[in-house]
Design a protein around this motif. Structure first.
Motif, PDB file in Angstrom:
ATOM      1  N   ASN A 231      -1.028   3.041  -3.821  1.00  0.00           N
ATOM      2  CA  ASN A 231       0.173   3.231  -2.665  1.00  0.00           C
ATOM      3  C   ASN A 231       1.384   3.360  -3.309  1.00  0.00           C
ATOM      4  OD1 ASN A 231      -0.912   3.781  -0.094  1.00  0.00           O
ATOM      5  ND2 ASN A 231       0.353   1.776   0.696  1.00  0.00           N
ATOM      6  N   GLY A 233       2.930   6.185  -4.597  1.00  0.00           N
ATOM      7  CA  GLY A 233       2.948   7.345  -4.395  1.00  0.00           C
ATOM      8  C   GLY A 233       2.666   8.255  -5.593  1.00  0.00           C
ATOM      9  N   LYS A 234       1.797   8.133  -6.277  1.00  0.00           N
ATOM     10  CA  LYS A 234       1.157   8.968  -7.146  1.00  0.00           C
ATOM     11  C   LYS A 234       0.758  10.313  -6.632  1.00  0.00           C
ATOM     12  CE  LYS A 234      -1.825   5.997  -8.554  1.00  0.00           C
ATOM     13  NZ  LYS A 234      -1.468   4.996  -7.491  1.00  0.00           N
ATOM     14  N   SER A 235      -0.161  10.381  -5.690  1.00  0.00           N
ATOM     15  CA  SER A 235      -0.559  11.553  -5.152  1.00  0.00           C
ATOM     16  C   SER A 235       0.685  12.326  -4.557  1.00  0.00           C
ATOM     17  CB  SER A 235      -1.891  11.338  -4.337  1.00  0.00           C
ATOM     18  OG  SER A 235      -2.580  10.779  -4.889  1.00  0.00           O
ATOM     19  N   SER A 236       1.389  11.715  -3.862  1.00  0.00           N
ATOM     20  CA  SER A 236       2.571  12.341  -3.206  1.00  0.00           C
ATOM     21  C   SER A 236       3.650  12.843  -4.188  1.00  0.00           C
ATOM     22  CB  SER A 236       3.640  11.276  -2.678  1.00  0.00           C
ATOM     23  OG  SER A 236       2.942  10.402  -1.523  1.00  0.00           O
ATOM     24  N   GLY A 254      -5.863   2.831  -2.446  1.00  0.00           N
ATOM     25  CA  GLY A 254      -7.022   3.313  -2.779  1.00  0.00           C
ATOM     26  C   GLY A 254      -7.692   4.529  -2.277  1.00  0.00           C
ATOM     27  N   THR A 255      -6.700   5.262  -2.018  1.00  0.00           N
ATOM     28  CA  THR A 255      -6.990   6.611  -1.382  1.00  0.00           C
ATOM     29  C   THR A 255      -7.710   7.465  -2.399  1.00  0.00           C
ATOM     30  OG1 THR A 255      -5.264   6.546   0.341  1.00  0.00           O
ATOM     31  CG2 THR A 255      -6.050   8.702  -0.513  1.00  0.00           C
ATOM     32  N   THR A 256      -6.877   7.742  -3.594  1.00  0.00           N
ATOM     33  CA  THR A 256      -7.539   8.487  -4.884  1.00  0.00           C
ATOM     34  C   THR A 256      -8.490   7.616  -5.690  1.00  0.00           C
ATOM     35  OG1 THR A 256      -5.223   9.334  -4.923  1.00  0.00           O
ATOM     36  CG2 THR A 256      -6.834   9.824  -6.813  1.00  0.00           C
ATOM     37  N   LYS A 336       9.992   5.897  -3.938  1.00  0.00           N
ATOM     38  CA  LYS A 336      10.439   5.333  -2.233  1.00  0.00           C
ATOM     39  C   LYS A 336      11.939   5.106  -2.465  1.00  0.00           C
ATOM     40  CE  LYS A 336       5.907   4.231  -1.488  1.00  0.00           C
ATOM     41  NZ  LYS A 336       4.638   3.615  -0.671  1.00  0.00           N
ATOM     42  N   ASP A 338      14.180   6.505  -0.960  1.00  0.00           N
ATOM     43  CA  ASP A 338      14.595   6.480   0.565  1.00  0.00           C
ATOM     44  C   ASP A 338      14.613   5.236   1.116  1.00  0.00           C
ATOM     45  OD1 ASP A 338      11.725   7.190   2.187  1.00  0.00           O
ATOM     46  OD2 ASP A 338      11.769   7.306   0.039  1.00  0.00           O
ATOM     47  N   ALA A 362       9.298  10.867  -3.580  1.00  0.00           N
ATOM     48  CA  ALA A 362       8.297  11.784  -3.615  1.00  0.00           C
ATOM     49  C   ALA A 362       8.229  12.343  -2.344  1.00  0.00           C
ATOM     50  CB  ALA A 362       6.997  11.151  -3.960  1.00  0.00           C
ATOM     51  N   THR A 363       8.496  11.904  -1.269  1.00  0.00           N
ATOM     52  CA  THR A 363       8.331  12.512   0.052  1.00  0.00           C
ATOM     53  C   THR A 363       9.631  13.312   0.368  1.00  0.00           C
ATOM     54  OG1 THR A 363       8.788  10.488   1.080  1.00  0.00           O
ATOM     55  CG2 THR A 363       6.407  10.999   0.983  1.00  0.00           C
TER      56      THR A 363
HETATM   57  N1  LIG Z   1       9.060   6.278   2.088  1.00  0.00           N
HETATM   58  C1  LIG Z   1       8.379   6.714   1.370  1.00  0.00           C
HETATM   59  N2  LIG Z   1       7.063   6.905   1.269  1.00  0.00           N
HETATM   60  C2  LIG Z   1       6.372   7.394   0.457  1.00  0.00           C
HETATM   61  C3  LIG Z   1       7.159   8.035  -0.834  1.00  0.00           C
HETATM   62  N3  LIG Z   1       5.989   8.421  -1.648  1.00  0.00           N
HETATM   63  C4  LIG Z   1       4.729   8.168  -1.006  1.00  0.00           C
HETATM   64  N4  LIG Z   1       4.990   7.565   0.141  1.00  0.00           N
HETATM   65  C5  LIG Z   1       3.753   7.114   1.048  1.00  0.00           C
HETATM   66  O1  LIG Z   1       3.318   6.116   0.466  1.00  0.00           O
HETATM   67  C6  LIG Z   1       1.736   6.122   0.785  1.00  0.00           C
HETATM   68  C7  LIG Z   1       1.049   6.236  -0.238  1.00  0.00           C
HETATM   69  O2  LIG Z   1       1.007   7.656  -1.077  1.00  0.00           O
HETATM   70  P1  LIG Z   1       0.214   8.082  -1.838  1.00  0.00           P
HETATM   71  O3  LIG Z   1       0.668   9.205  -2.586  1.00  0.00           O
HETATM   72  O4  LIG Z   1      -1.103   8.180  -1.360  1.00  0.00           O
HETATM   73  O5  LIG Z   1      -0.066   6.795  -2.966  1.00  0.00           O
HETATM   74  P2  LIG Z   1      -0.883   6.762  -4.293  1.00  0.00           P
HETATM   75  O6  LIG Z   1      -0.316   5.943  -5.369  1.00  0.00           O
HETATM   76  O7  LIG Z   1      -1.518   8.048  -4.648  1.00  0.00           O
HETATM   77  O8  LIG Z   1      -1.896   5.751  -3.796  1.00  0.00           O
HETATM   78  P3  LIG Z   1      -3.720   5.589  -4.241  1.00  0.00           P
HETATM   79  O9  LIG Z   1      -4.303   6.951  -4.274  1.00  0.00           O
HETATM   80  O10 LIG Z   1      -4.298   4.746  -3.319  1.00  0.00           O
HETATM   81  O11 LIG Z   1      -3.531   4.845  -5.569  1.00  0.00           O
HETATM   82  C8  LIG Z   1       1.850   7.164   1.910  1.00  0.00           C
HETATM   83  O12 LIG Z   1       1.928   6.677   3.045  1.00  0.00           O
HETATM   84  C9  LIG Z   1       3.106   8.041   1.328  1.00  0.00           C
HETATM   85  O13 LIG Z   1       3.611   8.869   2.566  1.00  0.00           O
HETATM   86  C10 LIG Z   1       8.257   7.985  -0.777  1.00  0.00           C
HETATM   87  O14 LIG Z   1       9.000   8.756  -1.690  1.00  0.00           O
HETATM   88  N5  LIG Z   1       9.071   7.328   0.257  1.00  0.00           N
END
Ligand SMILES: Nc1nc2c(ncn2[C@@H]2O[C@H](COP(=O)(O)OP(=O)(O)OP(=O)(O)O)[C@@H](O)[C@H]2O)c(=O)[nH]1
Ligand SMILES: [Mg+2]
Length: 458
Positions: A231, A233-236, A254-256, A336, A338, A362-363
């Motif tokens: 969570n 934001g790796k995938s983001s 745990g999405t990815t 994150k 922001d 990332a977003t």
């Molecule tokens: N506010 C904010 N939210 C973010 C940012 N990057 C990612 N998110 C949010 O964080 C949540 C998880 O993002 P993912 O990209 O799925 O995170 P991940 O690290 O890939 O997670 P896993 O695959 O579960 O390990 C999502 O709801 C995204 O929208 C950011 O820069 N700012």
């Protein structure tokens, strides 16, 4: 290799034109039975390396199969060094395979993958490192990859290696003279001189060995693993770098589950980014497999992008991550940005033992340019100009490293005043390894390995 081979040299499918290549002693006779030039000139009488317009005829029916252009090359002035005919037809999958079939019916054999280039090597048109460079030009995915492949194809690496090889041959000649005429054995001063030559050659070899990290990154790109707890934001971040919705993003940790690999180009380098499953304690069964793959991706990468969620305090999963990346070359990211930041970058850097942390979103896209710059800098290790010759293949690195080792022994034996016979053995080993890169000494197995990477028709 005395037979005549043919293949479609252009990619499979439909396109503007197709090229059918025929190489070998029967290339011209085969083309003659199938081609009617507009002016009635026979293929054997066509001027070489000139384009000729005409019809491709099926000899069984006497009917035209396609309108084509034909180019004839005379041995040894062709890509393969043999007689070559190229038929440029319309780019249809059916028509091109029909022409190829007619060519094969006339007695040509279907070429194997890379066989044209292999013939070029066998006929001395290219050395082995140049033949490998042909494949590298074809597979180049960035300017840096292309520039270094072209330099090798033009023979810059060969020239350098040949010079080193010749320097060693000269030393060997003196040793052998001493072996043949023991009464005139080498004097102390002569040995010193030979040792100097060996050492300076070895310095050049070491430079090439050391250039491999850079060269491999030019050729294959920089491999980067995105790692962090779930969570963060790796995938983001992967999606942001790709500017494409490639990986699934959800608010659920745990999405990815599996690693996901994509390429981006940053300026003249390409970068392979691997998104991974989040690392955490007590994962469920599926996640556990995912985490295993994360560790594998981490081990395979040149650089780890270690991602933290800057808007939340560090927890035990972050601590686990910090341990996992302890020995990796890494770049720390606070995502994150922001959101209100609660992690102090300096404290974090002390824990992770890294020099710099980039803050980004990332977003929202903040900080992405700085990340791209940092990635580019890591790929080049700060070297952006003063380009010199680099090696790009593991095979070359290994051979050079073995030559280097053998020369180390030569140098040692010279200093220890060991017998010339013994020194010559090690020197021959070094020569064999250097020669192996150029294909001066080679085994068929090696050739099979190298040319299997080529496409049919090259
Ligand atoms: N506010 C904010 N939210 C973010 C940012 N990057 C990612 N998110 C949010 O964080 C949540 C998880 O993002 P993912 O990209 O799925 O995170 P991940 O690290 O890939 O997670 P896993 O695959 O579960 O390990 C999502 O709801 C995204 O929208 C950011 O820069 N700012
Ligand atoms: Mg993910």
């Amino acid at each position: 290799m005395n037979d005549t081979v043919a293949a479609i040299a252009t990619p499979v499918g439909e396109g503007g034109i197709h090229i059918i290549r025929i190489s070998g002693p029967e290339a011209v006779p085969i083309a003659s039975t199938l081609f009617q030039s507009q002016g009635g000139t026979r293929v054997a009488d066509l001027e070489v390396q000139k384009v000729c317009y005409g019809n491709l005829i099926d000899p069984a029916s006497g009917q035209a199969v396609d309108e084509v252009l034909l180019i004839r090359f005379r041995a040894p002035y062709s890509y393969t060094g043999e007689d070559v005919v190229e038929i440029h037809g319309h780019g249809g999958a059916y028509v091109s395979s029909k022409i190829l079939k007619l060519v094969l019916d006339q007695g040509a054999r279907l070429a194997e993958a890379g066989e044209f280039t292999r013939r070029a090597f066998t006929n001395g048109r290219l050395d082995l490192s140049q033949a490998e460079a042909v494949a590298d030009v074809i597979h180049a995915a960035s300017d840096k990859a292309l520039t270094s492949a072209l330099a090798h194809l033009k023979g810059e690496l060969s020239k350098k290696l040949n010079a080193l090889y010749d320097a060693l041959v000269q030393v060997l000649a003196q040793l052998e003279a001493a072996i043949d005429f023991p009464e005139e054995g080498l004097e102390f001063q002569q040995k010193q001189k030979l040792d100097q030559n060996i050492q300076s050659t070895n310095i050049e070899i070491k430079k090439l060995v050391d250039s491999y990290r850079q060269g491999r990154i030019y050729r294959e790109g920089l491999r980067v693993a995105l790692v962090g707890k779930p969570n963060v934001g790796k995938s983001s971040l992967l999606n942001a770098l790709l500017q494409e919705d490639r990986a699934i993003v959800t608010p659920h940790p745990g999405t990815t589950r599996d690693t996901l690999e994509e390429r981006v180009r940053i300026q003249d380098i390409h970068i392979t980014i691997v998104d991974t499953a989040g690392l955490r304690h007590q994962p469920d069964e599926i996640e556990e497999h995912g985490i295993e793959r994360t560790r594998h991706a981490l081990a395979q990468s040149d650089l780890a992008l270690v991602i933290f969620d800057g808007s939340h305090a560090l927890d035990t999963n972050d601590a686990m991550l910090i341990k996992e990346v302890a020995d990796k070359k890494k770049l720390v990211l606070l995502n994150k940005s922001d959101q209100p930041t609660v992690i102090d970058p300096n404290t974090l850097l002390k824990q992770v033992k890294a020099a710099e942390a980039l803050s980004l979103s990332a977003t929202q896209g903040e900080g992405l340019e700085a990340l791209r710059d940092s990635l580019y800098q890591s790929a080049l290790e700060g070297k952006t100009s003063g380009e010199s010759l680099v090696i790009t293949r593991e095979r070359h690195r290994q051979a050079l490293a073995q030559a280097q080792e053998a020369l180390g022994r030569v140098s040692h034996s010279l200093q220890e005043d060991r017998s010339e016979d013994l020194i010559a053995v090690d020197l021959n080993i070094a020569l064999e390894h250097l020669g192996g890169i150029l294909g001066k000494t080679f085994v068929d197995d090696l050739l099979d390995q190298i040319f299997v990477d080529f496409c049919i028709g090259k």
